[in-house]
Design a protein around this motif. Structure first.
Motif, PDB file in Angstrom:
ATOM      1  N   SER A   1     -12.289  -4.757 -11.721  1.00 49.33           N
ATOM      2  CA  SER A   1     -11.043  -4.796 -12.335  1.00 49.33           C
ATOM      3  C   SER A   1      -9.922  -4.562 -11.205  1.00 49.33           C
ATOM      4  CB  SER A   1     -10.664  -3.961 -13.249  1.00 49.33           C
ATOM      5  OG  SER A   1     -10.899  -2.416 -12.936  1.00 49.33           O
ATOM      6  N   ALA A   2      -8.715  -5.110 -11.166  1.00 46.36           N
ATOM      7  CA  ALA A   2      -7.738  -5.019 -10.126  1.00 46.36           C
ATOM      8  C   ALA A   2      -6.566  -4.648 -10.652  1.00 46.36           C
ATOM      9  CB  ALA A   2      -7.853  -6.160  -9.233  1.00 46.36           C
ATOM     10  N   THR A   3      -5.624  -4.185  -9.881  1.00 44.74           N
ATOM     11  CA  THR A   3      -4.202  -3.957  -9.961  1.00 44.74           C
ATOM     12  C   THR A   3      -3.483  -4.272  -8.764  1.00 44.74           C
ATOM     13  OG1 THR A   3      -4.302  -1.413  -9.441  1.00 44.74           O
ATOM     14  CG2 THR A   3      -4.634  -2.189 -11.827  1.00 44.74           C
ATOM     15  N   SER A   4      -1.998  -4.761  -8.757  1.00 44.05           N
ATOM     16  CA  SER A   4      -1.403  -5.079  -7.910  1.00 44.05           C
ATOM     17  C   SER A   4      -0.124  -3.962  -7.932  1.00 44.05           C
ATOM     18  CB  SER A   4      -0.562  -6.544  -8.111  1.00 44.05           C
ATOM     19  OG  SER A   4       0.518  -6.687  -7.377  1.00 44.05           O
ATOM     20  N   SER A   5       0.242  -3.800  -6.527  1.00 41.65           N
ATOM     21  CA  SER A   5       1.478  -2.805  -6.378  1.00 41.65           C
ATOM     22  C   SER A   5       2.569  -3.365  -6.664  1.00 41.65           C
ATOM     23  CB  SER A   5       1.172  -2.184  -4.756  1.00 41.65           C
ATOM     24  OG  SER A   5       1.640  -3.229  -3.914  1.00 41.65           O
ATOM     25  N   ASP A   6       2.912  -4.836  -6.603  1.00 43.11           N
ATOM     26  CA  ASP A   6       4.002  -5.314  -6.917  1.00 43.11           C
ATOM     27  C   ASP A   6       3.798  -6.773  -7.764  1.00 43.11           C
ATOM     28  OD1 ASP A   6       6.461  -6.602  -6.897  1.00 43.11           O
ATOM     29  OD2 ASP A   6       6.592  -6.601  -4.620  1.00 43.11           O
ATOM     30  N   ALA A   7       4.069  -6.642  -9.111  1.00 44.02           N
ATOM     31  CA  ALA A   7       3.925  -7.439  -9.956  1.00 44.02           C
ATOM     32  C   ALA A   7       4.958  -8.661  -9.852  1.00 44.02           C
ATOM     33  CB  ALA A   7       4.236  -7.149 -11.633  1.00 44.02           C
ATOM     34  N   ALA A   8       5.985  -8.421  -9.327  1.00 46.68           N
ATOM     35  CA  ALA A   8       7.013  -9.735  -8.569  1.00 46.68           C
ATOM     36  C   ALA A   8       6.394 -10.840  -7.869  1.00 46.68           C
ATOM     37  CB  ALA A   8       8.260  -9.193  -8.318  1.00 46.68           C
ATOM     38  N   LEU A   9       5.443  -9.987  -7.267  1.00 48.24           N
ATOM     39  CA  LEU A   9       4.778 -10.796  -5.964  1.00 48.24           C
ATOM     40  C   LEU A   9       3.408 -11.533  -6.515  1.00 48.24           C
ATOM     41  CD1 LEU A   9       6.542 -10.427  -3.350  1.00 48.24           C
ATOM     42  CD2 LEU A   9       4.517  -9.624  -2.452  1.00 48.24           C
ATOM     43  N   VAL A  10       2.315 -10.538  -7.250  1.00 49.14           N
ATOM     44  CA  VAL A  10       1.271 -10.912  -7.670  1.00 49.14           C
ATOM     45  C   VAL A  10       1.041  -9.955  -9.040  1.00 49.14           C
ATOM     46  CG1 VAL A  10      -1.193 -10.979  -7.154  1.00 49.14           C
ATOM     47  CG2 VAL A  10       0.249 -11.368  -5.477  1.00 49.14           C
ATOM     48  N   PRO A  11       1.393 -10.612  -9.987  1.00 49.87           N
ATOM     49  CA  PRO A  11       0.922 -10.161 -11.257  1.00 49.87           C
ATOM     50  C   PRO A  11      -0.506  -9.693 -11.398  1.00 49.87           C
ATOM     51  CG  PRO A  11       2.473 -12.028 -11.590  1.00 49.87           C
ATOM     52  CD  PRO A  11       1.888 -12.163 -10.285  1.00 49.87           C
ATOM     53  N   ASP A  12      -0.790  -8.498 -12.092  1.00 49.87           N
ATOM     54  CA  ASP A  12      -2.311  -8.210 -12.201  1.00 49.87           C
ATOM     55  C   ASP A  12      -3.216  -9.267 -12.831  1.00 49.87           C
ATOM     56  OD1 ASP A  12      -1.683  -5.679 -11.546  1.00 49.87           O
ATOM     57  OD2 ASP A  12      -1.711  -4.658 -13.233  1.00 49.87           O
ATOM     58  N   GLU A  13      -2.397 -10.227 -13.848  1.00 47.22           N
ATOM     59  CA  GLU A  13      -3.223 -11.211 -14.535  1.00 47.22           C
ATOM     60  C   GLU A  13      -3.355 -12.507 -13.376  1.00 47.22           C
ATOM     61  OE1 GLU A  13       1.073 -11.673 -15.812  1.00 47.22           O
ATOM     62  OE2 GLU A  13      -0.282  -9.899 -15.757  1.00 47.22           O
ATOM     63  N   PHE A  14      -3.005 -12.384 -12.350  1.00 48.98           N
ATOM     64  CA  PHE A  14      -3.294 -13.488 -11.331  1.00 48.98           C
ATOM     65  C   PHE A  14      -4.259 -12.863 -10.347  1.00 48.98           C
ATOM     66  CE2 PHE A  14       1.015 -16.193 -11.218  1.00 48.98           C
ATOM     67  CZ  PHE A  14       0.913 -16.319 -12.523  1.00 48.98           C
ATOM     68  N   ILE A  15      -4.975 -11.766 -10.634  1.00 50.27           N
ATOM     69  CA  ILE A  15      -6.099 -11.324  -9.802  1.00 50.27           C
ATOM     70  C   ILE A  15      -7.379 -11.705 -10.616  1.00 50.27           C
ATOM     71  CG2 ILE A  15      -7.080  -9.655  -8.678  1.00 50.27           C
ATOM     72  CD1 ILE A  15      -4.286  -8.228  -8.655  1.00 50.27           C
ATOM     73  N   SER A  16      -8.461 -12.315 -10.262  1.00 51.08           N
ATOM     74  CA  SER A  16      -9.702 -12.559 -10.882  1.00 51.08           C
ATOM     75  C   SER A  16     -10.633 -12.429  -9.899  1.00 51.08           C
ATOM     76  CB  SER A  16      -9.630 -13.797 -11.811  1.00 51.08           C
ATOM     77  OG  SER A  16      -9.145 -14.895 -10.673  1.00 51.08           O
ATOM     78  N   PHE A  17     -11.980 -12.329 -10.456  1.00 52.47           N
ATOM     79  CA  PHE A  17     -13.347 -12.254  -9.886  1.00 52.47           C
ATOM     80  C   PHE A  17     -14.072 -13.372 -10.058  1.00 52.47           C
ATOM     81  CE2 PHE A  17     -11.250  -8.109 -10.576  1.00 52.47           C
ATOM     82  CZ  PHE A  17     -11.054  -7.500  -9.458  1.00 52.47           C
ATOM     83  N   PHE A  18     -14.896 -13.728  -9.124  1.00 53.10           N
ATOM     84  CA  PHE A  18     -15.914 -14.675  -9.296  1.00 53.10           C
ATOM     85  C   PHE A  18     -17.297 -14.279  -8.627  1.00 53.10           C
ATOM     86  CE2 PHE A  18     -11.882 -16.858  -9.686  1.00 53.10           C
ATOM     87  CZ  PHE A  18     -11.873 -17.700 -10.670  1.00 53.10           C
TER      88      PHE A  18
END
Length: 85
Positions: free
Chosen positions: A23-40
């Motif tokens: 799982s991942a979290t972003s320090s700045d949702a205005a740049l990269v919202p958490d839902e814009f981080i995914s894994f493959f």
């Protein structure tokens, strides 16, 4: 800003790599919202895909958490810079 693909290798002494959850979290949702981080990927070799919002500039820290079946976890962070080049 183009998306970033970042390779990660996961492992645990007690768990098979396929049983580890990322799982991942972003320090700045205005740049990269958490839902814009995914894994493959599967097993030990995985990829983190980070997609910034269009037209943003700045620095963001992404914290990746790896959790095993027992709920134990470890975290690592990396920083990405987005903006004009």
């Amino acid at each position: 800003n183009p998306p970033r693909w970042l390779p990660v290798t996961v492992g645990d002494l007690e768990s098979a790599p396929g049983g580890l959850v990322l799982s991942a979290t972003s320090s700045d949702a205005a740049l990269v919202p958490d839902e814009f981080i995914s894994f493959f990927g599967e097993g030990a070799e995985r990829w983190v895909f980070v997609q910034p919002l269009p037209g943003v500039t700045g620095t963001v820290s992404i914290t990746v958490r790896v959790t095993d079946g027992g709920g134990l976890f470890t975290e690592a962070a990396f920083t990405n810079l987005y903006g004009p080049r």
